[in-house]
Structures are given as C-alpha cells and as structure tokens.
Design an enzyme around this catalytic site. Sequence first.
Site, PDB file in Angstrom:
ATOM      1  N   ASN A  67      85.014  85.792 -11.558  1.00 32.40           N
ATOM      2  CA  ASN A  67      85.833  86.321 -10.480  1.00 32.40           C
ATOM      3  C   ASN A  67      86.818  87.346 -11.028  1.00 32.40           C
ATOM      4  OD1 ASN A  67      87.004  83.874 -11.631  1.00 32.40           O
ATOM      5  ND2 ASN A  67      88.571  83.949 -10.036  1.00 32.40           N
ATOM      6  N   GLU A  69      90.258  89.227  -9.639  1.00 35.24           N
ATOM      7  CA  GLU A  69      91.267  89.282  -8.583  1.00 35.24           C
ATOM      8  C   GLU A  69      91.950  90.644  -8.542  1.00 35.24           C
ATOM      9  OE1 GLU A  69      92.425  84.555  -8.481  1.00 35.24           O
ATOM     10  OE2 GLU A  69      93.890  85.955  -9.305  1.00 35.24           O
ATOM     11  N   CYS A  78      84.277  87.593  -6.042  1.00 35.61           N
ATOM     12  CA  CYS A  78      83.951  86.250  -6.523  1.00 35.61           C
ATOM     13  C   CYS A  78      82.921  86.342  -7.654  1.00 35.61           C
ATOM     14  CB  CYS A  78      83.386  85.407  -5.394  1.00 35.61           C
ATOM     15  SG  CYS A  78      84.552  85.063  -4.060  1.00 35.61           S
ATOM     16  N   GLU A  80      80.107  84.741  -8.069  1.00 33.35           N
ATOM     17  CA  GLU A  80      78.724  84.778  -7.602  1.00 33.35           C
ATOM     18  C   GLU A  80      78.317  86.203  -7.219  1.00 33.35           C
ATOM     19  OE1 GLU A  80      80.543  80.810  -6.252  1.00 33.35           O
ATOM     20  OE2 GLU A  80      81.191  82.888  -6.505  1.00 33.35           O
ATOM     21  N   CYS A 112      81.982  80.135  -1.864  1.00 33.25           N
ATOM     22  CA  CYS A 112      82.621  80.366  -0.567  1.00 33.25           C
ATOM     23  C   CYS A 112      81.569  80.834   0.439  1.00 33.25           C
ATOM     24  CB  CYS A 112      83.746  81.394  -0.702  1.00 33.25           C
ATOM     25  SG  CYS A 112      83.177  83.103  -0.946  1.00 33.25           S
ATOM     26  N   CYS A 115      80.001  84.279  -0.322  1.00 35.76           N
ATOM     27  CA  CYS A 115      79.061  84.207  -1.448  1.00 35.76           C
ATOM     28  C   CYS A 115      77.775  83.492  -1.052  1.00 35.76           C
ATOM     29  CB  CYS A 115      79.711  83.530  -2.645  1.00 35.76           C
ATOM     30  SG  CYS A 115      80.902  84.607  -3.459  1.00 35.76           S
TER      31      CYS A 115
END
Length: 170
Positions: A67, A69, A78, A80, A112, A115
């Site tokens: 990930n 940010e 993310c 994935e 999530c 994803c």
Amino acid sequence: MSHLMKNFARPEKAEEVVTYGSLDPAVQELLLAASAVRQRAYAPYSGFKVGAAFRSTLTKQIFTGCNVENAAFTPCSCAERTALTKAVSEGATEFSMGAVLAYEPDVFTTPCGVCRQFIREFATSDIPIYIAQAIDERIANKVEPLRSDDPVLCTSIFNLLPSSFRTYRK
C-alpha cells in the site's frame, strides 16, 4: 432456478482456516512474497502496512505490491491494486491465486471492496485468495515472517465478492 440463473451460478467453495505449514509450497512462496513487500509499504498516516502477491496464470511469475498512502487519502493505492497494476503493466492479465498479508491482532485483513472488484476484473474464473496475519512490527526482525502453525484463511474471489459485476465476454 431459471435458465438464466443457472448460466451465472457460481460453484460454492468453502472458506477454511489452515496452518501455513500445511499449504502447498507455491502458496507458501506467494505468502512470503506478500510478507516481504509489506515491509516496503508507505503508510506514514495510518501505520497500517499491507502486502499482496498474485501469481500469473500464464508465466507463473509472482507480482507483488504494497500500500502507498497520500496525505490527500483519495489517491492512496492498496497493496492488491498495486500488485495487479504492476502485473498488467508487464503484460500479465490473468492470475491463478493471490495472497494478502497485514497485521491486525486476532483477525484476518481481507481486501477492501474496491480491491475485490479490481481482483475480480482479472479473474476469469474463481481464484483462491490466501489471507495471513503479519507479525507485529515490534518483533518482526526477531522471528520468521510466517511460522508453520500460523493460521491462514483460504478463501476465493467469488467468496469475497459474490454476485460481482463483470462483463461476460465469450
């Protein structure tokens, strides 16, 4: 069940929790790759590091991502989606399995919703997704990233995203 419903019915695959040591070596390799890339996560705001890995169906190559940010939050990526985007940029668009690893005490951190949909785009059939718990950062350098008796949730993209949106091309 109507004829239309039969055509889109998906096989049920049970979710189960198994030990890392009981998994096939190819799955263990995928989880270790997710664990290694997790260390590179850029998570200065949440401190929540995630690693993901996907194995290409065609070449069997593993593509990893962590990930990333951003202070504005919306442009965050993310793990994935990072892994899959990297794979697509290198020519891989079909995957046989995926793995996600994050540290949250006593729970499995699944992808999530965004994803899940992203993974589904590149899954031409149901693919297994393996979810493991990372080791607490405070002891990560002192122990193996995954031990033989560590629990792993074995699920699939159809379990994570039932009745998903997909264009059904022939």
